[in-house]
Design a protein around this motif. Sequence first.
Motif, PDB file in Angstrom:
ATOM      1  N   THR A 290       0.813  -1.217   0.000  1.00  0.00           N
ATOM      2  CA  THR A 290       0.000   0.000   0.000  1.00  0.00           C
ATOM      3  C   THR A 290       0.847   1.267   0.000  1.00  0.00           C
ATOM      4  O   THR A 290       0.402   2.305  -0.499  1.00  0.00           O
ATOM      5  N   TRP A 291       2.065   1.204   0.544  1.00  0.00           N
ATOM      6  CA  TRP A 291       2.890   2.411   0.627  1.00  0.00           C
ATOM      7  C   TRP A 291       3.282   2.951  -0.739  1.00  0.00           C
ATOM      8  O   TRP A 291       3.604   4.140  -0.875  1.00  0.00           O
ATOM      9  N   HIS A 292       3.255   2.109  -1.744  1.00  0.00           N
ATOM     10  CA  HIS A 292       3.636   2.557  -3.085  1.00  0.00           C
ATOM     11  C   HIS A 292       2.580   3.471  -3.711  1.00  0.00           C
ATOM     12  O   HIS A 292       2.814   4.037  -4.783  1.00  0.00           O
ATOM     13  N   CYS A 293       1.449   3.629  -3.035  1.00  0.00           N
ATOM     14  CA  CYS A 293       0.399   4.517  -3.526  1.00  0.00           C
ATOM     15  C   CYS A 293       0.391   5.869  -2.811  1.00  0.00           C
ATOM     16  O   CYS A 293      -0.498   6.691  -3.056  1.00  0.00           O
ATOM     17  N   LEU A 294       1.345   6.102  -1.938  1.00  0.00           N
ATOM     18  CA  LEU A 294       1.322   7.323  -1.133  1.00  0.00           C
ATOM     19  C   LEU A 294       1.394   8.580  -1.998  1.00  0.00           C
ATOM     20  O   LEU A 294       0.656   9.550  -1.777  1.00  0.00           O
ATOM     21  N   LYS A 295       2.266   8.585  -2.984  1.00  0.00           N
ATOM     22  CA  LYS A 295       2.392   9.752  -3.864  1.00  0.00           C
ATOM     23  C   LYS A 295       1.066  10.051  -4.553  1.00  0.00           C
ATOM     24  O   LYS A 295       0.623  11.213  -4.604  1.00  0.00           O
ATOM     25  N   ASP A 296       0.403   9.025  -5.065  1.00  0.00           N
ATOM     26  CA  ASP A 296      -0.866   9.221  -5.759  1.00  0.00           C
ATOM     27  C   ASP A 296      -1.943   9.738  -4.807  1.00  0.00           C
ATOM     28  O   ASP A 296      -2.778  10.570  -5.188  1.00  0.00           O
ATOM     29  N   ALA A 297      -1.920   9.258  -3.554  1.00  0.00           N
ATOM     30  CA  ALA A 297      -2.910   9.716  -2.584  1.00  0.00           C
ATOM     31  C   ALA A 297      -2.731  11.201  -2.271  1.00  0.00           C
ATOM     32  O   ALA A 297      -3.704  11.936  -2.098  1.00  0.00           O
ATOM     33  N   VAL A 298      -1.472  11.647  -2.224  1.00  0.00           N
ATOM     34  CA  VAL A 298      -1.201  13.057  -1.967  1.00  0.00           C
ATOM     35  C   VAL A 298      -1.681  13.915  -3.130  1.00  0.00           C
ATOM     36  O   VAL A 298      -2.325  14.960  -2.942  1.00  0.00           O
ATOM     37  N   LYS A 299      -1.405  13.485  -4.338  1.00  0.00           N
ATOM     38  CA  LYS A 299      -1.721  14.295  -5.516  1.00  0.00           C
ATOM     39  C   LYS A 299      -3.205  14.268  -5.864  1.00  0.00           C
ATOM     40  O   LYS A 299      -3.763  15.261  -6.324  1.00  0.00           O
ATOM     41  N   GLU A 300      -3.863  13.126  -5.636  1.00  0.00           N
ATOM     42  CA  GLU A 300      -5.231  12.952  -6.106  1.00  0.00           C
ATOM     43  C   GLU A 300      -6.272  12.988  -4.998  1.00  0.00           C
ATOM     44  O   GLU A 300      -7.443  13.290  -5.249  1.00  0.00           O
ATOM     45  N   GLY A 301      -5.868  12.675  -3.754  1.00  0.00           N
ATOM     46  CA  GLY A 301      -6.819  12.643  -2.655  1.00  0.00           C
ATOM     47  C   GLY A 301      -7.779  11.472  -2.780  1.00  0.00           C
ATOM     48  O   GLY A 301      -7.568  10.532  -3.555  1.00  0.00           O
ATOM     49  N   GLY A 302      -8.854  11.527  -1.997  1.00  0.00           N
ATOM     50  CA  GLY A 302      -9.885  10.492  -2.097  1.00  0.00           C
ATOM     51  C   GLY A 302      -9.601   9.287  -1.240  1.00  0.00           C
ATOM     52  O   GLY A 302      -9.382   9.394  -0.040  1.00  0.00           O
ATOM     53  N   ILE A 303      -9.576   8.126  -1.861  1.00  0.00           N
ATOM     54  CA  ILE A 303      -9.538   6.866  -1.131  1.00  0.00           C
ATOM     55  C   ILE A 303      -8.196   6.644  -0.441  1.00  0.00           C
ATOM     56  O   ILE A 303      -7.179   7.226  -0.803  1.00  0.00           O
ATOM     57  N   ASP A 304      -8.220   5.776   0.574  1.00  0.00           N
ATOM     58  CA  ASP A 304      -7.024   5.483   1.353  1.00  0.00           C
ATOM     59  C   ASP A 304      -6.069   4.586   0.579  1.00  0.00           C
ATOM     60  O   ASP A 304      -6.408   4.043  -0.478  1.00  0.00           O
ATOM     61  N   LEU A 305      -4.873   4.417   1.117  1.00  0.00           N
ATOM     62  CA  LEU A 305      -3.837   3.655   0.430  1.00  0.00           C
ATOM     63  C   LEU A 305      -4.222   2.193   0.242  1.00  0.00           C
ATOM     64  O   LEU A 305      -3.936   1.591  -0.798  1.00  0.00           O
ATOM     65  N   PHE A 306      -4.833   1.598   1.268  1.00  0.00           N
ATOM     66  CA  PHE A 306      -5.194   0.187   1.167  1.00  0.00           C
ATOM     67  C   PHE A 306      -6.214  -0.030   0.056  1.00  0.00           C
ATOM     68  O   PHE A 306      -6.094  -0.962  -0.739  1.00  0.00           O
ATOM     69  N   THR A 307      -7.213   0.846  -0.021  1.00  0.00           N
ATOM     70  CA  THR A 307      -8.234   0.722  -1.060  1.00  0.00           C
ATOM     71  C   THR A 307      -7.642   0.948  -2.440  1.00  0.00           C
ATOM     72  O   THR A 307      -8.012   0.276  -3.408  1.00  0.00           O
ATOM     73  N   ARG A 308      -6.736   1.897  -2.553  1.00  0.00           N
ATOM     74  CA  ARG A 308      -6.069   2.141  -3.836  1.00  0.00           C
ATOM     75  C   ARG A 308      -5.338   0.890  -4.322  1.00  0.00           C
ATOM     76  O   ARG A 308      -5.307   0.589  -5.509  1.00  0.00           O
ATOM     77  N   THR A 309      -4.740   0.172  -3.391  1.00  0.00           N
ATOM     78  CA  THR A 309      -3.929  -0.995  -3.756  1.00  0.00           C
ATOM     79  C   THR A 309      -4.776  -2.231  -4.028  1.00  0.00           C
ATOM     80  O   THR A 309      -4.539  -2.956  -5.003  1.00  0.00           O
ATOM     81  N   HIS A 310      -5.769  -2.484  -3.177  1.00  0.00           N
ATOM     82  CA  HIS A 310      -6.498  -3.751  -3.225  1.00  0.00           C
ATOM     83  C   HIS A 310      -7.946  -3.629  -3.702  1.00  0.00           C
ATOM     84  O   HIS A 310      -8.657  -4.629  -3.770  1.00  0.00           O
ATOM     85  N   GLY A 311      -8.371  -2.415  -4.010  1.00  0.00           N
ATOM     86  CA  GLY A 311      -9.700  -2.235  -4.579  1.00  0.00           C
ATOM     87  C   GLY A 311     -10.835  -2.276  -3.584  1.00  0.00           C
ATOM     88  O   GLY A 311     -12.004  -2.257  -3.968  1.00  0.00           O
ATOM     89  N   MET A 312     -10.531  -2.334  -2.302  1.00  0.00           N
ATOM     90  CA  MET A 312     -11.555  -2.338  -1.254  1.00  0.00           C
ATOM     91  C   MET A 312     -10.936  -1.913   0.059  1.00  0.00           C
ATOM     92  O   MET A 312      -9.716  -1.990   0.238  1.00  0.00           O
ATOM     93  N   HIS A 313     -11.792  -1.452   0.977  1.00  0.00           N
ATOM     94  CA  HIS A 313     -11.322  -1.022   2.292  1.00  0.00           C
ATOM     95  C   HIS A 313     -10.772  -2.217   3.069  1.00  0.00           C
ATOM     96  O   HIS A 313     -11.149  -3.366   2.831  1.00  0.00           O
ATOM     97  N   LEU A 314      -9.871  -1.924   4.003  1.00  0.00           N
ATOM     98  CA  LEU A 314      -9.244  -2.981   4.803  1.00  0.00           C
ATOM     99  C   LEU A 314     -10.272  -3.900   5.437  1.00  0.00           C
ATOM    100  O   LEU A 314     -10.136  -5.131   5.387  1.00  0.00           O
ATOM    101  N   PHE A 315     -11.329  -3.328   6.037  1.00  0.00           N
ATOM    102  CA  PHE A 315     -12.291  -4.158   6.758  1.00  0.00           C
ATOM    103  C   PHE A 315     -13.159  -4.982   5.805  1.00  0.00           C
ATOM    104  O   PHE A 315     -13.604  -6.070   6.157  1.00  0.00           O
ATOM    105  N   ASP A 316     -13.367  -4.480   4.595  1.00  0.00           N
ATOM    106  CA  ASP A 316     -14.050  -5.291   3.586  1.00  0.00           C
ATOM    107  C   ASP A 316     -13.141  -6.421   3.110  1.00  0.00           C
ATOM    108  O   ASP A 316     -13.594  -7.531   2.831  1.00  0.00           O
ATOM    109  N   TYR A 317     -11.851  -6.124   3.036  1.00  0.00           N
ATOM    110  CA  TYR A 317     -10.883  -7.126   2.590  1.00  0.00           C
ATOM    111  C   TYR A 317     -10.816  -8.305   3.560  1.00  0.00           C
ATOM    112  O   TYR A 317     -10.801  -9.467   3.146  1.00  0.00           O
TER     113      TYR A 317
END
Length: 325
Positions: free
Chosen positions: A133-160
Amino acid sequence: MSSEEAPVFTTTHEDKDILTAVEIPSMVFVPMVLKGVFELGILELLAKSGQLSPSEIAARLSIGNPGAPEIIDRMLRLLASYSITSCTLMEDEGGRPQRLYGLGPRSKYFVGNDGASLAPLHLLLQDKTVLQTWHCLKDAVKEGGIDLFTRTHGMHLFDYVSGGRDPRFTDLFNKAMRAQSAIYLPRIAQHYHGFSKAKTVVDVGGGIGETLKIILSKNPHIRAINYDLPHVIAAAPPIPGVEHVGGDMLKAVPKADVHFLKSIPGLTSSQSTFLMDMNMLRITPSGKDRTQREYTELARASGFHDPKFVLRAYNMWVIELHKKI
């Protein structure tokens, strides 16, 4: 010419600065080496057997790789520099130098009895599912919105962890949550008396009920409700005095005198607080560790009186919030 005689063209201050700068990107080595030590069972072996040489460790763990002792030696030498293991320099029968390793002062937090160990949490945080998930940190800063885990795995941690997608990771997650309760809650239950007059207590997001089990040991009079997502409750074992109820806390929670939530708020501007805040950033777009002032502002905005910071055990605080009537 010896190393002591060689000319030096940098100052002590410069040497220290560059070594610190090099150490920062190398910090990942320590948690990953510790992860390998956990997975191999080395700390548990040292807890049972006392000091051992790398060759003895490899033999007792039935590791057939002839190069294993050297690798184990290098791993444990690094951990000894962080006081996780101890290191004693000896000579073998042939007069050659040999290091013996045992448990260091900080190892007690990783080999606790009755599940009271930070090892499961460490294994969770260093798991590949989380590290990606850490590899999405730059994108999260630039784009906002969903958290790093969701960006990486397509769903929230608790859904995962609730969807049966990765049973191995779900088991790892549950063990990490249970282990934290086993460390912090006995101390808190021993000294906190806020449940003495309560009739019904709901642990919101209580996992499999470990926290309520500890609270009940000191407050057997309460009616205890363990409330969590249905998939979590399905795995919860029967606990005398605890009623397991499945649901979504974002939609509704059972009525009670006390609603209890367990977390590890920072409250101070410290390095450990900043680290935990980064963990919150990784799993949720809006969650964060808060200071005392931020907790007070949150309480006021939500219709509560100012929070009472009742006591602290290690880095976990008991904070009481009383609803305005």
